[in-house]
Design a protein around this motif. Sequence first.
Motif: not given
Length: 524
Positions: A44-59
Amino acid sequence: MRASPQQPPDYDVVIVGGALAGAATAILLLRGQPKLRVLIVEKSAAFSRRVGEATVEVSGYFLSRVLGLTQHLNEAHLVKQGMRFWFFNERTASLADCSEIGGRYLARVPAYQVDRAVLDEEVLRRACACGAELWRPASVGKVSLNAGGYQTVEVKRREQMESVRGRWVVDASGVAAMLARQESWWRPNTAHPTTAVWARWTGVTDWDGLELSGKFPDWAKTCHGIRATATNHFTGDGWWAWCIPLKGGDVSVGVVFDQRRVQWPEDGPLGERLKRFLTQHPVAEEILRHARWRDGDVHWRKNLPYSSTTFAGDGFVLVGDAAGFLDPLYSPGMDWVSFTASSAAKLILSQQGGGELAAALAQHNRVFARSYQRWFAALYLDKYEYLGEYDLMRLAFLLDLGLYYLGVASQPYKYGDAALAQPVFASPVSTPFFHLMRTYNRRFARIARRRRERGRLGRRNAGRRFMFKGYTFSRSSVLPVFAALAGWLRLELSEGWQSWARRPVVGKQPDPLMMPVAGATPHR
C-alpha cells in the motif's frame, strides 16, 4: 529460481508486509543486530483503517514497553477502560433494563483503543528509522524457498518485476497469508464458522454524556469509571458486536456471528443491514440512534478463523495474521502479533549469531501449533452457544479474564520481554489450566443448548448489573477466580446436572485438537 549458496544475498531479511507485525519484527531484529540488512516490502502507498483496534494487556505491554510507543499511544490513540458486555431479552425495553457486566472503576493495567492506520504508519516509520529499507508501494508475487540457502522474492514495483534474495523471508502479509497459501499449509478452522461485518460510524451517542445520564440517572451512577472508552460488547444468541471509540470521534462498530445460529439480513445496502441487525439490541438501538456509517468503510469477511500447518523453516517464518487467526472476541490478534514477532526475531537472531537452528525450528513449530489449538479449544470452541446468556458469561468473564491476568498478562511484567517468546498454553505448566478452561467452556455451552431446547434462553438477561472491581497482578486477584469456580459448582448442582448425560451436539464436529494445524435467527 534458486540462488546459489555461494552468491551473497541482497538482504539478510526480506519482510513481506509493513504493518504492525512486519514493522515490529524489523525493529526487534535491528535492535538485536543493527547491521542486519532488512528490506520491508509493503503493497500500500498508505495504510487504511483495519479491524484489530483494541489491545489487551499483553499487546499493551508489547507496544508500550517493547516497541517504546507509550507517548505515541497517549497522544494519537485512547486509553482503553476494559471490557463491558450487554444482554437483552423480550423484557428489556431500554438500555437501563439490559443486564451489564463491566468494571466499576478505571482499568489499572494499560491497554489502548487504536486507529490501526495511524499505529501501523508509526511503527513502520520507526522500523525505517532503525535502518530498514522500505519498498512502497510494491507487491510480492512469489517466494521461492531454499532451505538453508537464500530465498528469492519476486517483487513488482514501479511497473517492473525484479527479484531480491535474502537469507530469511518473514511473511507478515496478514490475512492474505501468502506463504501458507502458496505452500498449501493454510487450513480453515471449520469447527468455528464465523462471519464479521463492520464499519466506522459518526454520530454515536456518548455513553458518559448528559443525554444518557439524564435519561437513565440510576444506570449512570452505577459506574464510577468511563464506559465510553471500554470495548463495549452487545450480545445475542450466536452473535456479539463490538463498539470501539477511536481518537478524533469515529467509532468502530461491527458484529461477529456464528453462521450456524444466525441468518444475516439479505436486503438493502450492507451498512443499512448492519445497523438494522444491531438495533434489535436495546443498548445498540440507544447508542446508534443518530449514528451513520461512513460510506466506503463498510466491510464483510466470512469464515474468519484459520491457521498454518507450518510456522517456520530454515529461511522463513510467519508472523501475525499470516500465521493464523482465532476470533476477534477478547482481542487476541495483537497478542498473537506480540508472540509471533518476538519469537521470529529470536529465531533469526539466533541463526545470524551462529546458533543451532534445527532444534529451535522444531520447538517453534511445536509451541505455536499447541498454542493455536489450545487457545481455540479453551476459549472459542462453541463459545457462541452462550455468548447471549448473562449468568453464563458472568462466570466465563471472571474465569477467562482472571486466568489471563494471572497466567498470561502478568508474565512480561514479572519476567520481561523474554516472556513474549513463550505463547499462550505453550509451556507444560499451562496444561492443567487449559483443561480447566476447556471444561468450563464446554459445560457452559452444553447448559445453553439445554436452555435453548427448553425455550429458556435469556431468562436472566434483564435488570442485572455486575460491576467488577477489576483484576491486578497481586495474589488477591485469585479470589474472584475461586468465587467464580464456586459459582460454577452451584450452577451445576442447580441446573447443569440436567445436561450431564446429554450429548453436546447432534452429529460429529471436528475436534480442534485433531485439526491439521501446526500449529438460528437472533431473538428479541
